[in-house]
Structure formats: structure tokens, C-alpha cells
Design an enzyme around this catalytic site. Structure first.
Site, PDB file in Angstrom:
ATOM      1  N   HIS A 178      42.757 -61.574   2.617  1.00 46.32           N
ATOM      2  CA  HIS A 178      41.584 -60.687   2.614  1.00 46.32           C
ATOM      3  C   HIS A 178      41.987 -59.372   3.299  1.00 46.32           C
ATOM      4  O   HIS A 178      42.827 -58.650   2.782  1.00 46.32           O
ATOM      5  CB  HIS A 178      40.437 -61.434   3.296  1.00 46.32           C
ATOM      6  CG  HIS A 178      39.082 -60.794   3.180  1.00 46.32           C
ATOM      7  ND1 HIS A 178      38.781 -59.812   2.276  1.00 46.32           N
ATOM      8  CD2 HIS A 178      37.932 -61.018   3.882  1.00 46.32           C
ATOM      9  CE1 HIS A 178      37.506 -59.456   2.417  1.00 46.32           C
ATOM     10  NE2 HIS A 178      36.975 -60.163   3.390  1.00 46.32           N
ATOM     11  N   HIS A 196      42.773 -59.897  -7.647  1.00 49.27           N
ATOM     12  CA  HIS A 196      41.409 -59.830  -7.091  1.00 49.27           C
ATOM     13  C   HIS A 196      40.597 -61.025  -7.551  1.00 49.27           C
ATOM     14  O   HIS A 196      40.806 -61.540  -8.652  1.00 49.27           O
ATOM     15  CB  HIS A 196      40.708 -58.536  -7.510  1.00 49.27           C
ATOM     16  CG  HIS A 196      39.623 -58.171  -6.567  1.00 49.27           C
ATOM     17  ND1 HIS A 196      38.340 -58.632  -6.711  1.00 49.27           N
ATOM     18  CD2 HIS A 196      39.646 -57.424  -5.433  1.00 49.27           C
ATOM     19  CE1 HIS A 196      37.612 -58.173  -5.703  1.00 49.27           C
ATOM     20  NE2 HIS A 196      38.372 -57.445  -4.921  1.00 49.27           N
ATOM     21  N   ASP A 236      44.231 -52.589  -1.244  1.00 48.96           N
ATOM     22  CA  ASP A 236      45.237 -52.649  -0.184  1.00 48.96           C
ATOM     23  C   ASP A 236      46.619 -52.198  -0.641  1.00 48.96           C
ATOM     24  O   ASP A 236      47.535 -52.109   0.161  1.00 48.96           O
ATOM     25  CB  ASP A 236      45.308 -54.081   0.361  1.00 48.96           C
ATOM     26  CG  ASP A 236      43.965 -54.511   0.906  1.00 48.96           C
ATOM     27  OD1 ASP A 236      43.422 -53.778   1.749  1.00 48.96           O
ATOM     28  OD2 ASP A 236      43.434 -55.544   0.469  1.00 48.96           O
TER      29      ASP A 236
HETATM   30  N1  AMX Z   1      50.699 -62.780  -6.025  1.00 50.42           N
HETATM   31  C1  AMX Z   1      51.043 -64.066  -6.254  1.00 50.42           C
HETATM   32  N2  AMX Z   1      50.179 -64.995  -6.718  1.00 50.42           N
HETATM   33  C2  AMX Z   1      48.932 -64.576  -7.024  1.00 50.42           C
HETATM   34  C3  AMX Z   1      48.522 -63.254  -6.859  1.00 50.42           C
HETATM   35  C4  AMX Z   1      49.456 -62.331  -6.322  1.00 50.42           C
HETATM   36  N3  AMX Z   1      49.148 -61.050  -6.079  1.00 50.42           N
HETATM   37  N4  AMX Z   1      47.232 -63.139  -7.244  1.00 50.42           N
HETATM   38  C5  AMX Z   1      46.845 -64.369  -7.624  1.00 50.42           C
HETATM   39  N5  AMX Z   1      47.865 -65.236  -7.484  1.00 50.42           N
HETATM   40  C6  AMX Z   1      47.841 -66.689  -7.701  1.00 50.42           C
HETATM   41  C7  AMX Z   1      46.844 -67.319  -6.731  1.00 50.42           C
HETATM   42  O1  AMX Z   1      47.446 -67.552  -5.461  1.00 50.42           O
HETATM   43  C8  AMX Z   1      46.435 -68.573  -7.456  1.00 50.42           C
HETATM   44  O2  AMX Z   1      47.451 -69.537  -7.268  1.00 50.42           O
HETATM   45  P1  AMX Z   1      47.070 -71.098  -7.174  1.00 50.42           P
HETATM   46  O3  AMX Z   1      46.396 -71.427  -8.479  1.00 50.42           O
HETATM   47  O4  AMX Z   1      48.393 -71.740  -7.000  1.00 50.42           O
HETATM   48  O5  AMX Z   1      46.154 -71.247  -6.002  1.00 50.42           O
HETATM   49  C9  AMX Z   1      46.452 -68.135  -8.908  1.00 50.42           C
HETATM   50  O6  AMX Z   1      47.299 -66.965  -8.965  1.00 50.42           O
HETATM   51  C10 AMX Z   1      45.101 -67.790  -9.465  1.00 50.42           C
HETATM   52  O7  AMX Z   1      44.519 -66.821  -8.636  1.00 50.42           O
HETATM   53  P2  AMX Z   1      43.432 -65.802  -9.188  1.00 50.42           P
HETATM   54  O8  AMX Z   1      42.336 -66.576  -9.825  1.00 50.42           O
HETATM   55  O9  AMX Z   1      44.088 -64.750  -9.990  1.00 50.42           O
HETATM   56  O10 AMX Z   1      42.960 -65.106  -7.852  1.00 50.42           O
HETATM   57  P3  AMX Z   1      42.064 -65.690  -6.676  1.00 50.42           P
HETATM   58  O11 AMX Z   1      40.664 -65.299  -6.952  1.00 50.42           O
HETATM   59  O12 AMX Z   1      42.351 -67.129  -6.412  1.00 50.42           O
HETATM   60  O13 AMX Z   1      42.633 -64.872  -5.429  1.00 50.42           O
HETATM   61  C11 AMX Z   1      43.400 -62.967  -4.273  1.00 50.42           C
HETATM   62  C12 AMX Z   1      42.392 -63.500  -5.284  1.00 50.42           C
HETATM   63  C13 AMX Z   1      43.062 -61.512  -3.963  1.00 50.42           C
HETATM   64  C14 AMX Z   1      43.310 -63.764  -2.966  1.00 50.42           C
HETATM   65  C15 AMX Z   1      44.824 -63.066  -4.882  1.00 50.42           C
HETATM   66  O14 AMX Z   1      44.907 -62.235  -6.018  1.00 50.42           O
HETATM   67  C16 AMX Z   1      45.909 -62.698  -3.912  1.00 50.42           C
HETATM   68  O15 AMX Z   1      46.324 -63.555  -3.112  1.00 50.42           O
HETATM   69  N6  AMX Z   1      46.380 -61.398  -3.911  1.00 50.42           N
HETATM   70  C17 AMX Z   1      47.345 -60.948  -2.932  1.00 50.42           C
HETATM   71  C18 AMX Z   1      46.677 -60.760  -1.579  1.00 50.42           C
HETATM   72  C19 AMX Z   1      45.832 -59.508  -1.568  1.00 50.42           C
HETATM   73  O16 AMX Z   1      46.278 -58.430  -1.937  1.00 50.42           O
HETATM   74  N7  AMX Z   1      44.591 -59.650  -1.076  1.00 50.42           N
HETATM   75  C20 AMX Z   1      43.658 -58.538  -0.955  1.00 50.42           C
HETATM   76  C21 AMX Z   1      42.422 -58.692  -1.842  1.00 50.42           C
HETATM   77  C22 AMX Z   1      41.401 -57.606  -1.562  1.00 50.42           C
HETATM   78  C23 AMX Z   1      40.823 -57.781  -0.181  1.00 50.42           C
HETATM   79  O17 AMX Z   1      40.067 -58.694   0.094  1.00 50.42           O
HETATM   80  N8  AMX Z   1      41.184 -56.921   0.719  1.00 50.42           N
END
Ligand code: AMX
Length: 410
Positions: free
Chosen positions: A237, A283, A338
Site C-alpha cells: 500500500h 492496482h 507510486d
Molecule cells: N508485481 C508482481 N506481481 C504482481 C504485481 C506486480 N506489480 N501486481 C500484481 N501482481 C500479482 C499479485 O501479487 C497477485 O499474485 P497472487 O495471485 O500470487 O497473490 C496476482 O498478480 C494478481 O494480483 P492483481 O489482481 O493484479 O492485484 P491485487 O489487487 O491482488 O493487488 C497490488 C494490487 C497493488 C497490491 C499489486 O498490484 C501489487 O502488489 N503491486 C506492487 C505494489 C504497489 O505498487 N503497490 C501500490 C498500490 C497503490 C497504493 O496503494 N499506494
């Protein structure tokens, strides 16, 4: 000043029917209530009171705060009155600031922020959510600037001034050592935009949801915001801005400043093979590039176009999405807010990424406070929403071993 530049964009959004498949999905797509401040549309982005956030990026932060609290732009007189109210409430009791000197400087600044909110709440919480929201909005720049100064050893906290704007005062109170006039002007410009872009993000983002959930038990605003900031501290987050900048720096170190796209692609693939997350991308709701990332890059072109980290951010914006896009489970391969913010903060003189999440928190307390006011003081004809209490099924193993055997709910 009252122009409506764009429309709310929640119509047509598909919500999940509640089934067994809804369990252990982090409540994705499960509707919970109403958000009166902002909305997030998967395709169109973020809207504050119906207005696209990227169109508000250059507005005065205090006026956008007024918009989120009152759902209408202030007139010139209201704006002046609101600025006066913020100044009148901005002094933080010295005992609160003095307590910072007792904290371990190895503790992450987000832990300091949680301490700051908790300690201020001991002397400032009135139980009146509206009054406390204004008080905290006025004081949060003072708290965050003091966290920087005391934890970094820059000196004693600087008292806020009555003659400066909201973010101008914050940059003044930071008193970053050695920052020349040009960088100070750039940092001020950046903090104005950064603050506006981070104020609010719909009702269901983790920190906001946690803050409202804690307030639903009638905890006071400071207790609720302390919990919300603890939620913001996680790397998936709010801490993603720190992690992303560190990742950008790692890219620069590993492939040099020649912006070797193939070298960066190899790094990304290696990280994914190691099951590492690529920070700044993806996201939970958006399915397109976060418009706040675009707005920050546009600002970067103005204030730090030649900065190496910023150039790397632009390269990552091009090379990461096609790689993440090959993984069908990743719902959104595009940059989020971010992805770019850290490189701009670094270029403008805030060179320790550990602090980037407290800057996110400095801004986000405003939206969370505004949403708590609705849920506690206005919803259900003023009675407020009930205490949060979702249902869980009892199962000795849950899904730890695949299919769960459900015994009862509660
Ligand atoms: N890098 C690697 N793996 C990723 C990814 C990324 N940037 N984005 C998604 N995935 C993976 C997830 O970890 C998840 O894996 P799992 O099935 O093994 O648990 C899978 O892809 C499906 O995820 P999703 O449905 O696309 O996303 P989500 O809603 O579960 O998660 C988020 C969203 C933001 C946590 C995720 O995209 C992520 O971890 N991004 C990187 C961290 C980040 O930049 N966070 C900031 C978000 C904005 C904020 O709140 N500030």
C-alpha cells in the site's frame, strides 16, 4: 471556481455477486457502503467530488481540502476563512513534539507517525469528529515536518508560520539543510501537487477502510487515523513509494545511467522469477494507468527532466507493462501513483526514501478524516453506520489445504 470539469464515474461498474468465490479475495468488488468524497473507476481513474484528479493537480491544496470536506469549492471569502481556521488550529502542544526525542531513530518514520497521532490524540481528541478532523488537518504538516527534523537530526521542530500557505508552511517547517532557493521552490511546487494527488482514493483502499472500520466502534478520530496510518505503512500500500524509489535506484546502479532497456528488462524478469513484486505497478481497482502517475511524470518533465532516477522511471513505464502483461493473473500491468513520486521527491532534495510514506500519510489523513465524518456523523440520517462486523465461516483448516470444510458461520 465552481466549474464541474468531469462527471463521477461509478455508473456501469460491475459488482461481484457474493458466493463462495468471494471469500479470501480481500473483499474485491464487494460493495460496502457510500463514499461521498471520491470515486475510483477502473477505466477512468480517480475523481474528487466528481472531478478528475489530474485536472485538480495544480489547484491550491487547502481549497481541495475544503472541497473534500464540504463537497463544493469555496468562494474567495470561504477560502480565506478556511485558511484562517487552519492557521488558528496549527499549533501542536510542545509535549507532543518533545516526545519525539524519546523515540528510537532506527524506527521507521511511519511508526513515528502512528506514535505522533496517538500522542496528539491524548491531548487533542474531543470526540467531535468534525472538530478533530479540522484540528488534525491543521496540525499534520507540523507533525510530519517535526518527524523529519528530529529523526534525521536536522534540529528542533520549527514553529509553523501564519503567513504561509498549507504546503509552503510544510516545506518551510521541514527546513531541509542545504536546500537552495531553486530546489526549495521546486520542492514546494512538488509538495503542492503531491498533497492534492494523495488526499483521497475512494472508500475501499486499505488505510481508508481500516480508519473507517476503527471509527465504526466509536474510537476517536486520532485512534482511527493511527490505525489507518499503520495500514498505510505496508509495502503493498503506502510504502510502495519508498520501495519503488529503491527499486529505481537499484536499476540505475545495475544497468548504469545509460538507460539500457534490455538490462532493465532482464532485471524485471529476474525479479519476477524470484517471486518479487515490481513496486509502482499494478492496482486493485484501476485497469489502466493511474492518472496520478501521468500527472507526476508531467510535473517531473518541468522540475527534473534530466534527473537520472526520473529518466529511469520513464524507461520503466515503457518496459515493465509489456512484461507484467504476459502474466494473465496480473490484472493491471500499468504504473500506479507510486511509480514516479519518489524520483521527484529525491530530485527536489528529500533524499531519504524512508520518509516517502509519511508524505503519503500527511496527505491521506485528509480524505480518511472526511470519510469518517460522513460515516460517523451523516450516514443513515445522522445516526452513522453500524459497527463493522463481517461474517467468517468456521473451518479448522480454511483453504490452507485446498478446499475448506465449512462448519458454521460467525
Ligand atoms: N508485481 C508482481 N506481481 C504482481 C504485481 C506486480 N506489480 N501486481 C500484481 N501482481 C500479482 C499479485 O501479487 C497477485 O499474485 P497472487 O495471485 O500470487 O497473490 C496476482 O498478480 C494478481 O494480483 P492483481 O489482481 O493484479 O492485484 P491485487 O489487487 O491482488 O493487488 C497490488 C494490487 C497493488 C497490491 C499489486 O498490484 C501489487 O502488489 N503491486 C506492487 C505494489 C504497489 O505498487 N503497490 C501500490 C498500490 C497503490 C497504493 O496503494 N499506494
Amino acid at each position: 471556481m465552481n466549474q464541474q470539469t468531469s462527471k463521477p464515474a461509478t455508473q456501469g461498474t460491475k459488482y461481484m455477486e457474493i458466493t463462495k468465490e468471494s471469500l479470501e479475495t480481500g473483499l474485491r468488488g464487494v460493495p460496502v457502503g457510500y463514499c461521498t468524497t471520491s470515486s475510483v473507476d477502473a477505466q477512468k481513474g480517480l475523481f474528487y467530488v466528481g472531478q478528475a484528479v489530474e485536472e485538480l493537480a495544480e489547484r491550491d491544496p487547502a481549497e481541495v481540502i475544503y472541497l473534500l470536506f464540504n463537497k463544493t469549492w469555496p468562494t474567495a471569502a470561504q477560502s480565506a476563512e478556511f485558511a484562517k481556521q487552519l492557521v488558528a488550529a496549527q499549533q501542536v502542544p510542545p509535549a507532543v513534539l518533545a516526545s519525539f526525542a524519546t523515540l528510537p531513530r532506527t524506527g521507521h518514520p511511519m511508526k513515528w507517525l502512528v506514535h505522533a497521532l496517538n500522542t496528539l490524540g491524548m491531548v487533542d481528541a474531543s470526540g467531535d469528529y468534525r472538530k478533530d478532523a479540522l484540528s488534525l488537518t491543521a496540525k499534520i504538516p507540523v507533525l510530519v515536518a517535526a518527524i523529519f527534523r528530529v529523526r534525521e537530526g536536522w534540529g528542533a521542530p520549527l514553529a509553523p508560520r501564519a503567513d504561509l500557505g498549507y504546503m509552503e508552511n510544510f516545506v518551510y517547517m521541514l527546513g531541509v539543510p542545504g536546500l537552495d532557493a531553486d530546489k526549495t521552490a521546486k520542492l514546494t511546487k512538488l509538495m503542492r501537487v503531491f498533497d492534492v494527488l494523495h488526499f483521497d482514493h475512494g472508500g475501499g483502499n486499505l488505510s481508508t477502510f481500516v480508519g473507517k472500520a476503527v471509527a465504526s466502534g466509536q474510537a476517536d478520530l486520532y485512534e482511527s487515523l493511527g490505525a489507518a496510518m499503520a495500514a498505510l505503512a505496508g509495502p503493498l500500500h503506502g510504502k510502495a513509494n519508498q520501495e519503488c524509489l529503491e527499486f529505481v535506484q537499484e536499476c540505475v546502479v545495475k544497468v548504469g545511467d545509460k538507460l539500457n532497456a534490455d538490462g532493465v528488462r532482464d532485471m524485471i524478469r529476474q525479479k519476477l522469477a524470484n517471486k518479487e513484486v515490481i513496486f509502482g505497478f499494478g492496482h486493485a481497482v484501476l485497469r489502466v494507468e493511474d492518472p496520478r502517475a501521468r500527472a507526476l511524470r508531467a510535473l517531473g518533465e518541468k522540475i527534473c527532466p534530466d534527473d537520472t532516477n526520473f529518466k529511469m522511471v520513464k524507461l520503466l513505464t515503457e518496459v515493465v507493462p509489456p512484461i507484467l502483461g504476459t502474466n494473465p493473473k496480473i490484472s493491471n500491468p500499468h504504473p500506479n501513483v507510486d511509480s514516479a513520486s519518489g524520483s521527484l521527491l529525491m530530485a527536489c532534495g528529500l533524499t531519504n526514501p524512508d520518509y516517502y510514506t509519511v508524505l503519503f500519510g500527511l496527505s491521506r489523513v485528509v480524505g480518511i478524516a472526511a470519510q469518517i465524518i460522513y460515516e460517523r456523523c451523516e450516514a443513515r440520517l445522522g445516526k452513522g453506520t453500524p459497527i463493522i462486523r463481517p461474517a467468517y465461516f468456521y473451518s479448522p483448516t480454511g483453504t490452507a489445504k485446498g478446499e475448506a470444510e465449512i462448519l458454521s458461520s460467525g
